[in-house]
Design a protein around this motif. Structure first.
Motif, mmCIF file in Angstrom:
data_model
loop_
_atom_site.group_PDB
_atom_site.id
_atom_site.type_symbol
_atom_site.label_atom_id
_atom_site.label_comp_id
_atom_site.label_asym_id
_atom_site.label_seq_id
_atom_site.Cartn_x
_atom_site.Cartn_y
_atom_site.Cartn_z
ATOM 1 N N VAL A 42 9.131 39.035 26.938
ATOM 2 C CA VAL A 42 9.813 38.533 28.128
ATOM 3 C C VAL A 42 9.639 39.496 29.300
ATOM 4 O O VAL A 42 9.852 40.704 29.151
ATOM 5 C CB VAL A 42 11.321 38.325 27.860
ATOM 6 C CG1 VAL A 42 12.014 37.804 29.117
ATOM 7 C CG2 VAL A 42 11.531 37.365 26.696
ATOM 8 N N LEU A 43 9.266 38.942 30.442
ATOM 9 C CA LEU A 43 9.221 39.681 31.699
ATOM 10 C C LEU A 43 10.440 39.252 32.515
ATOM 11 O O LEU A 43 10.617 38.068 32.798
ATOM 12 C CB LEU A 43 7.939 39.363 32.463
ATOM 13 C CG LEU A 43 7.787 40.003 33.853
ATOM 14 C CD1 LEU A 43 7.743 41.520 33.743
ATOM 15 C CD2 LEU A 43 6.544 39.471 34.558
ATOM 16 N N SER A 103 8.509 50.444 17.730
ATOM 17 C CA SER A 103 9.919 50.110 17.573
ATOM 18 C C SER A 103 10.052 48.595 17.525
ATOM 19 O O SER A 103 9.107 47.867 17.845
ATOM 20 C CB SER A 103 10.754 50.657 18.744
ATOM 21 O OG SER A 103 10.574 52.046 18.908
ATOM 22 N N ASN A 104 11.226 48.123 17.115
ATOM 23 C CA ASN A 104 11.458 46.676 17.108
ATOM 24 C C ASN A 104 11.580 46.109 18.517
ATOM 25 O O ASN A 104 10.999 45.076 18.829
ATOM 26 C CB ASN A 104 12.732 46.333 16.325
ATOM 27 C CG ASN A 104 12.643 46.663 14.854
ATOM 28 O OD1 ASN A 104 13.384 47.492 14.351
ATOM 29 N ND2 ASN A 104 11.734 46.010 14.155
ATOM 30 N N ARG A 142 8.547 44.630 12.329
ATOM 31 C CA ARG A 142 8.985 43.272 12.604
ATOM 32 C C ARG A 142 10.505 43.209 12.548
ATOM 33 O O ARG A 142 11.092 43.811 11.665
ATOM 34 C CB ARG A 142 8.402 42.285 11.584
ATOM 35 C CG ARG A 142 6.885 42.204 11.634
ATOM 36 C CD ARG A 142 6.420 41.486 12.911
ATOM 37 N NE ARG A 142 4.981 41.254 12.900
ATOM 38 C CZ ARG A 142 4.075 42.109 13.323
ATOM 39 N NH1 ARG A 142 4.462 43.282 13.803
ATOM 40 N NH2 ARG A 142 2.795 41.826 13.291
ATOM 41 N N PRO A 143 11.129 42.496 13.475
ATOM 42 C CA PRO A 143 10.537 41.828 14.627
ATOM 43 C C PRO A 143 10.070 42.834 15.673
ATOM 44 O O PRO A 143 10.524 43.974 15.698
ATOM 45 C CB PRO A 143 11.684 40.973 15.161
ATOM 46 C CG PRO A 143 12.911 41.734 14.781
ATOM 47 C CD PRO A 143 12.597 42.345 13.447
ATOM 48 N N PHE A 144 9.190 42.385 16.563
ATOM 49 C CA PHE A 144 8.718 43.234 17.656
ATOM 50 C C PHE A 144 8.750 42.429 18.939
ATOM 51 O O PHE A 144 8.204 41.326 19.009
ATOM 52 C CB PHE A 144 7.292 43.721 17.389
ATOM 53 C CG PHE A 144 6.697 44.481 18.541
ATOM 54 C CD1 PHE A 144 7.150 45.751 18.867
ATOM 55 C CD2 PHE A 144 5.692 43.916 19.320
ATOM 56 C CE1 PHE A 144 6.622 46.442 19.943
ATOM 57 C CE2 PHE A 144 5.144 44.598 20.390
ATOM 58 C CZ PHE A 144 5.616 45.873 20.705
ATOM 59 N N ILE A 145 9.396 42.964 19.954
ATOM 60 C CA ILE A 145 9.477 42.282 21.236
ATOM 61 C C ILE A 145 9.453 43.297 22.368
ATOM 62 O O ILE A 145 10.089 44.349 22.281
ATOM 63 C CB ILE A 145 10.746 41.397 21.324
ATOM 64 C CG1 ILE A 145 10.796 40.632 22.656
ATOM 65 C CG2 ILE A 145 12.004 42.219 21.143
ATOM 66 C CD1 ILE A 145 11.897 39.587 22.735
#
Length: 323
Positions: A42-43, A103-104, A142-145
């Motif tokens: 997300v930006l 990192s996640n 995981r998760p990675f965002i």
């Protein structure tokens, strides 16, 4: 669908908690969680002081995941993001020092202040969920965002994100100013201490991964898949657009619509889910022709026009089927 009720209830807890910090912006919080459940990045693009960084930090606090914040500046180098190998003189061997991207949840604050070389260090991480250093590939947790922020009005000393980087962001969110009532509530909530410090982990990485798998079971009727594809393809043939939405955008659009349906307690996607996500998924990916851009036309105008033009499948919500 088994487990859907639990997903909605647990995610609602996170929404409520984040809503105590970012007041009056339930849509932005919902979209952030939809991105998390669909494996997207997300930006967050908005004016200074509207809560971009606070929103990202509040979400991270509600998840029992590893979290790193990177303050992007012109002197930041790729190794400062991904990590690097160094020679340990004591043991006379090379060791790897992890960068904050492993990192996640990674908050890339003011991402457009870094030079293009440093920005590009995120491409592999965001696109493939891995990082390669000196020929060795490491899979990210995981998760990675990646949650990135940028200020759209301050251009001095910034480096616009290239199209390849923008295309890796599933959503581009705009928070906006709060209403008068919301701003008064904010003053009350922050009068003694910042409410973000009261947030606690509500979901674990294992639970998040389980919920992500559950979202893959959400039904998307063929006519709705065709509708989604028609929207994306229309951006490529529009007379004002030089480059439209990529196949990556179509796939992310598909994943996001399933996640949004799950967040709203349904095991099927509706046309309204697709229309609701259209601008958030597509606008930042469009490259307009110079003349139209100079004339004040924006990607949002194009997407809105397309959504109003393409026929919507007749849909019966009582059975989750398009007719």
């Amino acid at each position: 669908m088994e487990g859907l009720g639990q997903l909605q209830a647990r995610i609602q807890e996170v929404q409520n908690a984040v809503g105590k910090v970012i007041m009056g912006k339930p849509e932005a919080v919902e979209l952030l969680l939809a991105a998390l459940l669909s494996g997207g990045h997300v930006l967050i693009e908005d004016l200074p002081g509207t809560g971009k960084t606070t929103l990202a930090k509040a979400l991270a606090r509600c998840l029992d995941c590893s979290f790193q914040r990177i303050q992007f500046t012109p002197d930041l180098m790729p190794a400062d993001v991904t990590g690097y190998n160094y020679f340990d003189q004591k043991d006379e061997i090379f060791r790897f020092r992890e960068g904050p991207v492993i990192s996640n949840i990674v908050l890339a604050d003011e991402i457009n202040r870094a030079i293009p070389r440093t920005q590009s260090s995120l491409l592999e991480c965001m696109g493939e969920g891995q990082v390669t250093i000196d020929g060795v590939t490491r899979v990210l947790p995981r998760p990675f965002i990646v949650l990135a922020t940028q200020n759209p009005i301050e251009q001095e000393g910034t480096f616009p994100l290239p199209e390849a980087q923008l295309d890796r962001f599933l959503f581009c969110l705009h928070i906006g100013y709060p209403s008068s009532a919301e701003e008064k509530s904010m003053l009350h909530a922050y009068s003694s201490k910042e409410p973000i410090h009261a947030l606690r982990p509500l979901l674990t990485p294992v639970e998040l991964e389980g919920f992500k798998k559950l979202c893959t079971q959400i039904k998307v009727e063929q006519s709705l898949q065709d509708y989604l594809i028609d929207i994306c393809r229309a951006t490529r043939t529009h007379k004002a657009v030089a480059v439209g939405a990529s196949p990556r955008a179509s796939l992310g659009f598909f994943y996001a619509s399933r996640a949004l349906a799950a967040l709203r307690g349904r095991d099927y996607v509706t046309p309204d889910d697709i229309k609701y996500l259209g601008e958030t998924v597509l606008t930042h990916r469009l490259i307009l022709k110079p003349r139209e851009r100079m004339g004040g036309l924006t990607g949002a105008h194009i997407v809105q026009e397309i959504l109003e033009t393409i026929p919507v499948p007749v849909f019966g919500e009582e059975n989750g089927h398009a007719e």
